[in-house]
Enzyme design. Structure first.
Site, PDB file in Angstrom:
ATOM      1  N   LYS A  76       0.855  -1.198   0.000  1.00 44.27           N
ATOM      2  CA  LYS A  76       0.000   0.000   0.000  1.00 44.27           C
ATOM      3  C   LYS A  76       0.887   1.242   0.000  1.00 44.27           C
ATOM      4  CE  LYS A  76      -3.901   1.996   2.608  1.00 44.27           C
ATOM      5  NZ  LYS A  76      -4.797   1.825   3.778  1.00 44.27           N
ATOM      6  N   SER A  96      -9.814   1.924   2.910  1.00 45.95           N
ATOM      7  CA  SER A  96      -8.910   2.646   2.041  1.00 45.95           C
ATOM      8  C   SER A  96      -7.897   1.775   1.315  1.00 45.95           C
ATOM      9  CB  SER A  96      -8.169   3.708   2.845  1.00 45.95           C
ATOM     10  OG  SER A  96      -7.294   3.081   3.775  1.00 45.95           O
ATOM     11  N   SER A 131      -9.996  -0.426   7.101  1.00 46.25           N
ATOM     12  CA  SER A 131      -9.375  -0.238   5.784  1.00 46.25           C
ATOM     13  C   SER A 131      -8.692  -1.461   5.184  1.00 46.25           C
ATOM     14  CB  SER A 131      -8.370   0.915   5.827  1.00 46.25           C
ATOM     15  OG  SER A 131      -9.049   2.146   5.760  1.00 46.25           O
TER      16      SER A 131
END
Lengths: 476, 97
Positions: free
Chosen positions: A81, A157, A181
């Site tokens: 990420k 997210s 997330s």
């Protein structure tokens, strides 16, 4: 054998048997990512693809494998990420304000997976700007599409991480979870996502959003893969002052849950809940009962206060953490400002997106003179009540089963104009972060339209083995 | 709690080092009022005897030996800063007149 269909464990086995090498595997994924870019509706799982670094790392991994000092993860690609640092490469956090920033050190998790285990960094996965969102639509670098329906969001997210695994653009990925997330996108994309106990995985080199809630974890095809990566990540790190120093033991996942007591909290099953979600969770309960677990009705009475509490605590911490983006030390700067104070304001106003500004404003407001006690201090006290709800529940249960997301993946653009509707996407995941406990999202079923639905298994502090075992029973 | 108006948005923006155009402020004040009203739900609870939780997993203060370690070299900062000169980060004038 199609490389892209294999799990981490299967890839590891194929490497050990010399059926595959790391360069072949890595190239197969880089080709798949390139092919996706040519699709008229690309998944767009990555903000940056690190082709050269990946191939170079794969060659090194193959040399290490040949020498016989590999680990089971050596040579296997992973998506990271884009809020975790890989030294010398950009970390954008999905924000324009970090344009031009090349990182100067490795995140602890990168040091572990890529440095120590020799995993291959395919690229930096897309995300909501500063991890603030539940749909990956707030990224400055464009939306990510759900591989199951490209007109729908992948969740967020960590939407890039989940979509990369689901869309076969990475066999595994790292995400971060502040209010859901990792788990919510995992559920919406049909992959496994683990949010470990707060403090088990170091946050060093993870861009801070809400420091008392943020935790890094894996997104994978299977529960066994999640275990392999979690065990590689979990270690004490003196560079993170909240890192837990305790003896970590290897887990054994059998999927045997005979005699386990699993709590079903009534507050998570409301009238009017999505019918598909309801029937998948009911079928999951039945499956666990058939395997010998006992369901126990429990209550987590402060559940309805979790989202409001979270949006005070998380935004307060974020408003403080994001003060560092001022145009002075790194990233973007408004070069036209005449005075220093103007430079701060113009850099921040131009560099942050709308949702990030909204949260900085809310956080600033709840911390400001006259409101601190009514909002921030009050929220910290309600956090105690939420934590106590779980402590009480775990006195008579081994774990708790709930839905992950109130709905399957929604349409792109459906909630972008309604911040509160978007915040409520995390209604079932947020309490876990406030309490610091671990939880896993595991694929549990599908809607009639073919969208994945996950089940969430929540455990007591450091009960990762218990929840992964239950997740395995759901998966089998 | 009071209704959030343009003035509150302006004051909070000033503290947060952000600025908004007139139209943005209007939109913001509306959304902001709704969000604040939403989070105000917690005021329903009596928390008189409840201690605050700042960290979910309690840990005592972490300290280390006060020994000299390795620092990041200054040229690294010169490279990451938007503007640098002679081992210093350059910023616009501090004193306004």
């Amino acid at each position: 054998m199609n490389i892209l269909d294999l799990t981490v464990k299967e890839l590891s086995g194929a490497i050990a048997k010399k059926e595959l090498n790391s360069v072949e595997i890595t190239q197969a994924y880089l080709d798949a990512i390139e092919a996706d870019h040519k699709n008229p509706k690309p998944i767009n799982a990555y903000i940056s693809v690190l082709s050269d670094l990946a191939i170079q790392s794969a060659k090194k991994a193959d040399e290490r494998i040949a020498k016989g000092n590999a680990t089971p993860l050596t040579g296997i690609p992973v998506a990271i990420k884009d809020n975790m640092n890989i030294k010398g490469y950009p970390t954008t956090c999905g924000s324009d304000i970090l344009t031009g920033y090349d990182t100067t050190y490795n995140a602890f998790v990168v040091e572990k997976l890529i440095g120590e285990h020799g995993m291959i960094p395919l690229g930096k996965a897309n995300m909501d700007e500063f991890a603030m969102g539940s749909s990956t639509e707030t990224s400055f670098y464009g939306i990510t599409r759900n591989p199951y329906d490209r007109d729908r969001i992948p969740g967020g997210s960590s939407g890039g991480s989940a979509a990369a695994v689901a869309g076969k653009l990475a066999p595994a990925a790292l995400g971060s979870d502040t209010g859901g997330s990792i788990r919510q996108p995992a559920s919406l994309c049909g992959v496994v996502g683990l949010k470990p106990t707060y403090g088990t995985v170091s946050r060093y080199g993870l861009v801070a959003f809400a420091s008392s809630l943020d935790q890094i974890g894996p997104l994978t095809h299977t529960v066994d893969d999640a275990r392999m990566i979690f065990e590689a990540l979990s270690a004490y790190d003196p560079k993170d002052s909240t890192s837990l120093d305790f003896q970590r033991k290897p887990m054994s996942l059998t999927g045997d849950i005979k005699g386990m007591k699993i709590g079903i909290p009534k507050e998570y099953f409301l009238d009017g809940m999505d019918k598909d979600v309801e029937s998948v969770i009911n079928a999951t309960i039945k499956k666990l009962e058939d395997k010998g677990a006992k369901m126990v009705d429990i209550s987590l009475p402060h559940t309805e206060y979790a989202v409001p509490t979270y949006y005070i605590v998380a935004t307060a911490e974020a408003s403080s953490n994001l003060e560092r983006y001022d145009g002075v030390k790194y990233g973007k700067r408004d070069m036209d400002a005449k005075f220093l104070s103007d430079m701060y304001v113009r850099t921040r106003s131009g560099g942050f997106g709308e949702e990030v500004k909204r949260r900085i404003m809310l956080g600033t407001y709840v911390l400001s003179a006259g409101y601190y006690d009514a909002y921030y201090m009050k929220a910290l006290k309600v956090r105690t009540l939420i934590k106590r709800d779980f402590e009480k529940a775990f006195e008579k249960t081994d774990a708790i089963l709930t839905p992950v997301s109130p709905t399957p993946a929604f349409k792109i653009g459906e909630k972008t104009d309604d911040p509160i509707a978007m915040y409520l996407s995390d209604i079932f995941t947020i309490s876990v972060n406030l309490a610091g406990i671990p939880a896993v999202s595991v694929p549990a079923g599908m809607t009639s339209a073919g969208l994945p639905i996950g089940a969430q298994v929540i455990g007591n502090l450091l009960a990762e083995e218990t929840i992964l075992n239950i997740a395995k029973a759901i998966e089998l | 709690m009071p209704e959030i108006g343009l003035k509150d948005v302006e004051n909070t923006a000033k503290l947060a080092k952000l600025e908004f155009t007139g139209a943005e402020k209007e939109k913001f004040a509306g959304q902001f009022s709704k969000i604040v009203k939403f989070v105000e739900k917690i005021s329903e609870l009596n928390t008189d005897d409840i201690p605050p939780t700042t960290h979910a997993v309690e840990k005592r203060n972490v300290i280390r030996e006060d020994s000299v370690g390795e620092s990041m070299p200054i040229d690294v900062f010169e490279k990451t800063a938007p503007k640098a000169l002679d081992r210093s980060i350059v910023v616009p004038r501090v004193i306004e007149h």
